[in-house]
Design an enzyme around this catalytic site. Structure first.
Site, PDB file in Angstrom:
ATOM      1  N   SER A 181       0.837  -1.210   0.000  1.00 25.68           N
ATOM      2  CA  SER A 181       0.000   0.000   0.000  1.00 25.68           C
ATOM      3  C   SER A 181       0.869   1.256   0.000  1.00 25.68           C
ATOM      4  O   SER A 181       0.612   2.210  -0.748  1.00 25.68           O
ATOM      5  CB  SER A 181      -0.875   0.027   1.260  1.00 25.68           C
TER       6      SER A 181
ATOM      7  N   ARG B 258       1.682   4.232  -3.060  1.00 26.50           N
ATOM      8  CA  ARG B 258       1.458   5.659  -2.736  1.00 26.50           C
ATOM      9  C   ARG B 258       2.743   6.465  -2.847  1.00 26.50           C
ATOM     10  O   ARG B 258       2.715   7.632  -3.267  1.00 26.50           O
ATOM     11  CB  ARG B 258       0.844   5.774  -1.338  1.00 26.50           C
TER      12      ARG B 258
ATOM     13  N   ARG C 265     -12.972  -7.159 -11.411  1.00 22.43           N
ATOM     14  CA  ARG C 265     -13.233  -6.463 -10.136  1.00 22.43           C
ATOM     15  C   ARG C 265     -14.015  -5.159 -10.360  1.00 22.43           C
ATOM     16  O   ARG C 265     -13.859  -4.496 -11.378  1.00 22.43           O
ATOM     17  CB  ARG C 265     -11.912  -6.205  -9.407  1.00 22.43           C
TER      18      ARG C 265
ATOM     19  N   SER D  25     -13.502   1.265   2.357  1.00 17.54           N
ATOM     20  CA  SER D  25     -12.449   1.006   1.383  1.00 17.54           C
ATOM     21  C   SER D  25     -11.441   2.146   1.338  1.00 17.54           C
ATOM     22  O   SER D  25     -11.766   3.273   0.966  1.00 17.54           O
ATOM     23  CB  SER D  25     -13.050   0.813  -0.014  1.00 17.54           C
TER      24      SER D  25
ATOM     25  N   ASP E 278      -6.894  -8.049   4.380  1.00 17.62           N
ATOM     26  CA  ASP E 278      -6.118  -8.947   3.514  1.00 17.62           C
ATOM     27  C   ASP E 278      -5.603 -10.183   4.254  1.00 17.62           C
ATOM     28  O   ASP E 278      -4.968 -11.047   3.653  1.00 17.62           O
ATOM     29  CB  ASP E 278      -4.929  -8.190   2.908  1.00 17.62           C
TER      30      ASP E 278
ATOM     31  N   LYS F 216     -12.043  -9.273  -3.739  1.00 19.37           N
ATOM     32  CA  LYS F 216     -10.586  -9.071  -3.758  1.00 19.37           C
ATOM     33  C   LYS F 216     -10.023  -9.715  -5.030  1.00 19.37           C
ATOM     34  O   LYS F 216     -10.747  -9.957  -5.982  1.00 19.37           O
ATOM     35  CB  LYS F 216      -9.973  -9.646  -2.483  1.00 19.37           C
TER      36      LYS F 216
ATOM     37  N   ARG G  96      -2.537 -14.143  -2.129  1.00 24.82           N
ATOM     38  CA  ARG G  96      -2.700 -14.468  -0.703  1.00 24.82           C
ATOM     39  C   ARG G  96      -3.323 -15.851  -0.502  1.00 24.82           C
ATOM     40  O   ARG G  96      -3.050 -16.527   0.488  1.00 24.82           O
ATOM     41  CB  ARG G  96      -3.495 -13.381  -0.001  1.00 24.82           C
TER      42      ARG G  96
HETATM   43  C1  S3P Z   1      -5.579  -1.244   0.019  1.00 23.46           C
HETATM   44  C2  S3P Z   1      -6.846  -1.297   0.528  1.00 23.46           C
HETATM   45  C3  S3P Z   1      -7.612  -2.545   0.704  1.00 23.46           C
HETATM   46  C4  S3P Z   1      -6.724  -3.772   0.601  1.00 23.46           C
HETATM   47  C5  S3P Z   1      -5.747  -3.685  -0.536  1.00 23.46           C
HETATM   48  C6  S3P Z   1      -4.849  -2.468  -0.363  1.00 23.46           C
HETATM   49  C7  S3P Z   1      -4.922   0.065  -0.134  1.00 23.46           C
HETATM   50  O1  S3P Z   1      -8.597  -2.597  -0.302  1.00 23.46           O
HETATM   51  O2  S3P Z   1      -7.502  -4.943   0.448  1.00 23.46           O
HETATM   52  O3  S3P Z   1      -4.942  -4.837  -0.605  1.00 23.46           O
HETATM   53  O4  S3P Z   1      -3.687   0.097  -0.321  1.00 23.46           O
HETATM   54  O5  S3P Z   1      -5.606   1.089  -0.051  1.00 23.46           O
HETATM   55  P1  S3P Z   1     -10.010  -1.846  -0.117  1.00 23.46           P
HETATM   56  O6  S3P Z   1      -9.724  -0.434   0.078  1.00 23.46           O
HETATM   57  O7  S3P Z   1     -10.782  -2.078  -1.370  1.00 23.46           O
HETATM   58  O8  S3P Z   1     -10.627  -2.525   1.076  1.00 23.46           O
END
Ligand code: S3P
Length: 446
Positions: A24, A28, A124, A169, A322, A349, A396
């Site tokens: 994540s 970013r 998705r 989310s 996750d 997911k 995963r």
């Molecule tokens: C993430 C948010 C989550 C997570 C994903 C990474 C992120 O998804 O499952 O692996 O980096 O913002 P959601 O925001 O759809 O729950």
């Protein structure tokens, strides 16, 4: 070519396992570097396929990203609203985070950006980011059901909005905030349940003004002041707690194990699995806690020991969203019945993880039920194993069943390990160096 792997009973796991950078935060870091003026350096970037796809996307938007010989990434950004129109389709591969965040970025310019991804990403839902971005003035053309491939058409004038998330989310929150960078005025996202806050942390780190207030029912209200000038920064990426989850659970389950996982992110909005494991009786110590580039980290020391079943409340789901596949594996080995509630998001997911875990555990001889959106695992009855799991492009699910093979009576196989490279390149090798026995399926059968 698929890469079938087989995991047999492991020796006690020992030593130091260096888990790659947080996925994540890595996405970013590259995106914010590209939206900043001046140089951003990123240390500890996850060089997995998902993040490399985001790097390629930011290059397509006109940014310069280079990996130095010292493994430090240097990004030269173009500033908010300063990106080019990509000359070709942006392929986000397997990455939902990459796709959804970059759709927010694409909204900043009055240009058309085309997105696609692999078979998993193309099924998705993107409607969840299209809904708020449409209100900001962005237009879209996608396949039916808001599925990729699709085009994002940024408006001449982007509108600041207030948006209440219908689902918890962080990806949707982040897409709105990233688009909101280009809008005049304040963009507010209200989240009913707090989700990972890496975007908010990074916005501040790069110089934007963000206010976070408590919202009704335990949620949060995040407000961004639009059109800031973001300035290049140094980012240090912690080891990914979502990746550390796999060796951690393996070490808890394989008798006699003790491992150290250095520099793992301990952000409370990501740490629900470890909180749950501790409630189950796990011996996990957080040594040397510190803060790096605004994110808390610690060295995790994990020792094997018996686990007992727990009930995981639905409010905790976003902080471990996750990690349910690997928690389900731990639950299969724990004494008693573990109930995991409120898992509806697991169905959308990289694969339908609720279905995948229920089917895979049942095939391996574990008693498991899905009731509504709850997963119920009856542990302590032993795990027969001896089956091959189809992982359906889900990293995963692949890693969870390889960990199960370390403690099941018969080995566990997965049909294709390729997806593991999206988030945890080198997982089988690292685990084998610590005591696991993961091998190509054909070789292991010989
Ligand atoms: C993430 C948010 C989550 C997570 C994903 C990474 C992120 O998804 O499952 O692996 O980096 O913002 P959601 O925001 O759809 O729950």
């Amino acid at each position: 070519m698929p890469i079938p792997l087989l995991s047999r009973r492991a020796r006690p796991l020992s030593g130091t396992i260096r888990v790659p950078g947080d996925k994540s935060i890595s996405h970013r870091a590259l995106i914010f570097g590209g939206l900043a003026v001046g140089e951003t350096t990123v240390e500890g970037l996850l060089e997995g396929e998902d993040v490399l796809a985001t790097a390629a996307a930011m290059r397509a938007f006109g940014c310069s990203l280079e990996r130095g010989g010292d493994a430090v990434w240097r990004v030269h950004g173009r500033g908010v609203s300063g990106l080019d129109e990509p000359a070709d389709v942006i392929d986000c591969g397997n990455a939902g985070t990459g796709a959804r965040l970059l759709m927010g970025v694409a909204a900043q310019q009055p240009v058309t950006t085309f997105f696609t991804g692999d078979a998993s990403l193309r099924r998705r839902p993107m409607g969840r980011v299209m809904a708020p971005l449409s209100r900001m003035g962005v237009r879209f053309a996608t396949r039916e059901g808001g599925r990729l491939p699709g085009a994002v058409i940024g408006p001449e004038l982007l509108l600041a909005i207030e948006y209440t998330l219908p689902v918890a989310s962080a990806q949707v929150k982040s897409a709105v905030l990233l688009a909101g960078l280009a809008a005049a005025g304040e963009t507010t996202v209200v989240e009913p349940k707090p989700t990972r806050d890496h975007t908010e942390t990074m916005l501040r780190h790069f110089g934007a003004e963000v206010r976070v207030e408590a919202a009704d029912g335990g949620g949060r209200r995040v407000t961004l002041v639009g059109q800031p000038e973001l300035t290049g920064r140094r980012v240090v990426v912690p080891a990914d707690p979502s990746s550390a989850a796999f060796p951690a659970v393996a070490a808890l389950l394989v008798e006699g194990s003790e491992i150290t996982l250095p520099g793992v992110g301990t952000n409370p909005l990501r740490f629900g699995l470890f909180e749950t494991l501790r409630e189950m009786g796990a011996d996990i110590t957080l040594a040397n806690p510190r803060v790096e580039a605004g994110e808390p980290v610690a060295d995790l020391i994990v020792r094997a020991g018996p686990l007992k079943a727990v009930e995981v409340p639905p409010e905790r789901a976003p902080s471990m969203i996750d990690e349910f596949p690997i928690l389900a594996v731990a639950a299969a080995m724990a004494e008693g019945t573990t109930v995991m509630r409120g898992l509806e998001e697991l169905r959308v997911k990289e694969s339908d993880r609720l279905g995948a875990m229920a089917r895979g555990l049942a095939a391996a001889g574990v008693r498991v039920e899905v009731v509504g959106d709850d997963l119920i695992v009856h542990g302590g009855g032993g795990v027969a194993g001896g089956v091959t799991i189809g992982v359906d492009l889900d990293h995963r699910i692949a890693m969870a069943f390889l960990v199960l093979g370390m403690v099941s009576d018969e080995p566990m196989a997965i049909d294709d390990a390729a997806a593991i490279a999206t988030s945890f390149p080198g997982f089988p090798e690292l685990m084998n160096a610590a005591g696991a026995a993961i091998a190509p399926a054909a070789e292991a059968a010989a």
